[in-house]
Scaffold this motif. Structure first.
Motif, PDB file in Angstrom:
ATOM      1  N   TYR A 169     -10.760   2.334   7.669  1.00 11.23           N
ATOM      2  CA  TYR A 169     -12.119   1.697   6.860  1.00 11.23           C
ATOM      3  C   TYR A 169     -11.703   1.926   5.184  1.00 11.23           C
ATOM      4  N   LEU A 170     -12.160   0.341   4.524  1.00  5.16           N
ATOM      5  CA  LEU A 170     -11.749   0.040   3.297  1.00  5.16           C
ATOM      6  C   LEU A 170     -12.577   0.271   2.064  1.00  5.16           C
ATOM      7  N   THR A 171     -11.986   1.205   1.463  1.00  8.42           N
ATOM      8  CA  THR A 171     -13.309   1.423  -0.087  1.00  8.42           C
ATOM      9  C   THR A 171     -12.898   0.396  -1.071  1.00  8.42           C
ATOM     10  N   GLY A 172     -13.240  -0.588  -2.054  1.00 10.21           N
ATOM     11  CA  GLY A 172     -12.972  -1.135  -2.945  1.00 10.21           C
ATOM     12  C   GLY A 172     -12.316  -2.455  -2.919  1.00 10.21           C
ATOM     13  N   GLU A 173     -11.954  -2.885  -3.653  1.00 11.14           N
ATOM     14  CA  GLU A 173     -11.575  -4.860  -3.395  1.00 11.14           C
ATOM     15  C   GLU A 173     -10.443  -4.859  -3.796  1.00 11.14           C
ATOM     16  N   ALA A 174     -10.240  -5.358  -2.385  1.00 11.43           N
ATOM     17  CA  ALA A 174      -9.087  -5.638  -1.719  1.00 11.43           C
ATOM     18  C   ALA A 174      -8.531  -6.930  -1.937  1.00 11.43           C
ATOM     19  N   SER A 175      -7.919  -7.331  -2.617  1.00 14.03           N
ATOM     20  CA  SER A 175      -6.951  -8.806  -2.827  1.00 14.03           C
ATOM     21  C   SER A 175      -6.599  -9.491  -0.908  1.00 14.03           C
ATOM     22  N   ASP A 176      -5.932 -10.546  -0.897  1.00 10.81           N
ATOM     23  CA  ASP A 176      -6.076 -10.686  -0.041  1.00 10.81           C
ATOM     24  C   ASP A 176      -3.938 -10.706   0.419  1.00 10.81           C
ATOM     25  N   SER A 177      -3.782 -10.352  -0.866  1.00 10.08           N
ATOM     26  CA  SER A 177      -2.560  -9.823  -0.779  1.00 10.08           C
ATOM     27  C   SER A 177      -2.185  -8.146   0.034  1.00 10.08           C
ATOM     28  N   ALA A 186     -10.503  12.381   3.242  1.00  6.11           N
ATOM     29  CA  ALA A 186     -10.752  12.957   2.317  1.00  6.11           C
ATOM     30  C   ALA A 186     -10.255  14.697   1.641  1.00  6.11           C
ATOM     31  N   GLU A 187     -11.396  15.387   3.113  1.00  2.00           N
ATOM     32  CA  GLU A 187     -11.950  16.706   2.435  1.00  2.00           C
ATOM     33  C   GLU A 187      -9.992  17.340   3.039  1.00  2.00           C
ATOM     34  N   ASN A 188      -9.967  16.690   4.392  1.00  2.00           N
ATOM     35  CA  ASN A 188      -8.255  17.362   5.153  1.00  2.00           C
ATOM     36  C   ASN A 188      -9.438  18.177   5.927  1.00  2.00           C
ATOM     37  N   ARG A 189     -10.228  17.432   6.120  1.00  2.00           N
ATOM     38  CA  ARG A 189     -10.991  18.132   8.040  1.00  2.00           C
ATOM     39  C   ARG A 189     -10.452  17.950   9.323  1.00  2.00           C
ATOM     40  N   GLN A 190      -9.957  16.341   9.216  1.00  3.47           N
ATOM     41  CA  GLN A 190      -9.109  16.042  10.352  1.00  3.47           C
ATOM     42  C   GLN A 190      -8.213  15.426  10.161  1.00  3.47           C
ATOM     43  N   TYR A 191      -6.766  14.778  10.866  1.00  2.00           N
ATOM     44  CA  TYR A 191      -6.086  14.040  10.405  1.00  2.00           C
ATOM     45  C   TYR A 191      -6.050  12.662  10.264  1.00  2.00           C
ATOM     46  N   GLY A 192      -5.221  11.944   9.599  1.00  2.00           N
ATOM     47  CA  GLY A 192      -5.631  11.280   9.070  1.00  2.00           C
ATOM     48  C   GLY A 192      -4.717  10.056   8.043  1.00  2.00           C
ATOM     49  N   ASP A 193      -4.596   9.296   7.320  1.00  2.00           N
ATOM     50  CA  ASP A 193      -4.178   8.708   6.286  1.00  2.00           C
ATOM     51  C   ASP A 193      -4.538   8.158   5.524  1.00  2.00           C
ATOM     52  N   ILE A 194      -4.208   8.385   3.907  1.00  2.00           N
ATOM     53  CA  ILE A 194      -4.754   7.685   2.889  1.00  2.00           C
ATOM     54  C   ILE A 194      -3.980   6.665   2.199  1.00  2.00           C
ATOM     55  N   PHE A 195      -4.378   5.424   2.069  1.00  2.00           N
ATOM     56  CA  PHE A 195      -3.586   4.860   1.155  1.00  2.00           C
ATOM     57  C   PHE A 195      -4.169   3.869   0.401  1.00  2.00           C
ATOM     58  N   VAL A 196      -3.173   3.411  -0.932  1.00  2.00           N
ATOM     59  CA  VAL A 196      -3.245   2.812  -1.884  1.00  2.00           C
ATOM     60  C   VAL A 196      -3.311   1.842  -2.498  1.00  2.00           C
ATOM     61  N   ASP A 197      -3.586   1.097  -2.840  1.00  2.00           N
ATOM     62  CA  ASP A 197      -2.733  -0.634  -3.560  1.00  2.00           C
ATOM     63  C   ASP A 197      -1.714   0.510  -5.296  1.00  2.00           C
ATOM     64  N   ASN A 198      -2.127   1.205  -5.742  1.00  2.00           N
ATOM     65  CA  ASN A 198      -1.770   1.811  -7.168  1.00  2.00           C
ATOM     66  C   ASN A 198      -2.501   3.181  -7.320  1.00  2.00           C
ATOM     67  N   VAL A 199      -0.617   4.139  -7.074  1.00  2.52           N
ATOM     68  CA  VAL A 199      -1.816   5.578  -7.974  1.00  2.52           C
ATOM     69  C   VAL A 199      -1.998   5.650  -8.322  1.00  2.52           C
ATOM     70  N   MET A 255       0.654  -1.345   0.132  1.00  2.31           N
ATOM     71  CA  MET A 255      -0.048  -0.114   0.249  1.00  2.31           C
ATOM     72  C   MET A 255       0.850   1.487  -0.095  1.00  2.31           C
ATOM     73  N   ILE A 256       0.530   1.930  -0.374  1.00  2.00           N
ATOM     74  CA  ILE A 256       1.150   3.397  -0.678  1.00  2.00           C
ATOM     75  C   ILE A 256       0.217   4.444  -0.102  1.00  2.00           C
ATOM     76  N   ARG A 257       1.266   5.781   0.805  1.00  3.52           N
ATOM     77  CA  ARG A 257       0.574   6.968   1.496  1.00  3.52           C
ATOM     78  C   ARG A 257       0.511   8.151   0.407  1.00  3.52           C
ATOM     79  N   VAL A 258      -1.149   8.474   0.395  1.00  2.00           N
ATOM     80  CA  VAL A 258      -0.952   9.747  -0.557  1.00  2.00           C
ATOM     81  C   VAL A 258      -1.735  10.557   0.328  1.00  2.00           C
ATOM     82  N   GLU A 259      -1.936  11.702  -0.519  1.00  2.00           N
ATOM     83  CA  GLU A 259      -2.023  13.294   0.972  1.00  2.00           C
ATOM     84  C   GLU A 259      -3.757  13.117   0.580  1.00  2.00           C
ATOM     85  N   PRO A 260      -4.431  13.949   0.577  1.00  2.00           N
ATOM     86  CA  PRO A 260      -6.140  14.228   0.774  1.00  2.00           C
ATOM     87  C   PRO A 260      -5.987  14.750  -0.682  1.00  2.00           C
ATOM     88  N   GLY A 261      -7.049  14.514  -1.215  1.00  2.00           N
ATOM     89  CA  GLY A 261      -7.122  15.404  -1.981  1.00  2.00           C
ATOM     90  C   GLY A 261      -9.485  14.914  -3.286  1.00  2.00           C
TER      91      GLY A 261
END
Length: 223
Positions: free
Chosen positions: A57-65, A28-41, A1-7
């Protein structure tokens, strides 16, 4: 997983989450602190929103890996708590076997103000500000989901005082452009006196005046 900035590109992902909207959106709206990770930027299939309070909270389809990476790499290396909030049975089963903390939350939506409210007996309701915020003690309090400076800038809430002593709090645990999640807690010594109801009512009034929806949730295990 790759950490990205809110946007803006992650706001749609936050709204797609089937377990909750307000916590992912607050990041996502950058109102509170937190991290966003994606499997592919470039073309993500799954996005993880990890709130300051530890809710993830995990959104989308996540593989076992990807799930394994979240369990073994992301949460461990960050050295802070992660409670994965999900209603996906396959994710629950997999992550539970990995020894992760999983929680299914029961949510309540606003369906109208009560016709009347109980008269306050012996306590005073005050708005949280820089002068009284540090008098707030307990577990579900502003410091649960905010750093103090950020809460005073982007959050809001109320405390109850009785005989000049703090006895309860209701506050914006998570804030998005659409909703506000209400955190509420009353000191055990002062429960059963209508304090939580009075504080929650003040929160609902303010949230509605802002043009947003009040929401509230608790862990399934916390009946």
């Amino acid at each position: 997983m790759i950490r990205v900035e809110p946007g803006k590109e992650y706001i749609t992902w936050a709204k797609r989450n089937t377990s909750n909207h307000v916590y992912p959106l607050s990041i996502a709206e950058n109102r509170q602190y937190g991290d966003i990770f994606v499997d592919n930027v470039i073309d993500p299939h799954s996005v993880l929103f990890w709130h300051y309070c530890g809710f993830a909270y995990l959104t989308g389809e996540a593989s076992d890996s990807i799930l394994k990476e979240i369990a073994e790499e992301v949460s461990v290396k960050s050295k802070r708590r992660m409670i994965l909030i999900t209603d996906d049975p396959s994710v629950i089963s997999f992550m539970d076997n990995m020894g992760c903390i999983i929680s299914k939350r029961i949510e309540y939506e606003y369906d109208g103000m009560p016709c009347g409210s109980k008269k306050q007996c012996g306590f005073e309701v005050k708005k949280i500000d820089a002068k009284n915020i540090r008098s707030i003690t307990g577990r579900i309090i502003p410091s649960f989901s905010w750093e103090e400076e950020q809460f005073l800038r982007n959050g809001f809430g109320y405390i109850a005082e009785m005989n000049n002593r703090y006895c309860g709090v209701a506050f914006s645990s998570a804030v998005s452009s659409e909703e506000v999640d209400i955190g509420v807690e009353v000191d055990p010594c002062y429960r059963g006196q209508g304090i939580a109801s009075a504080l929650a009512l003040k929160m609902c009034e303010e949230i509605i005046n802002m043009g947003k929806r009040p929401v509230w949730a608790h862990a399934e295990s916390n009946m």
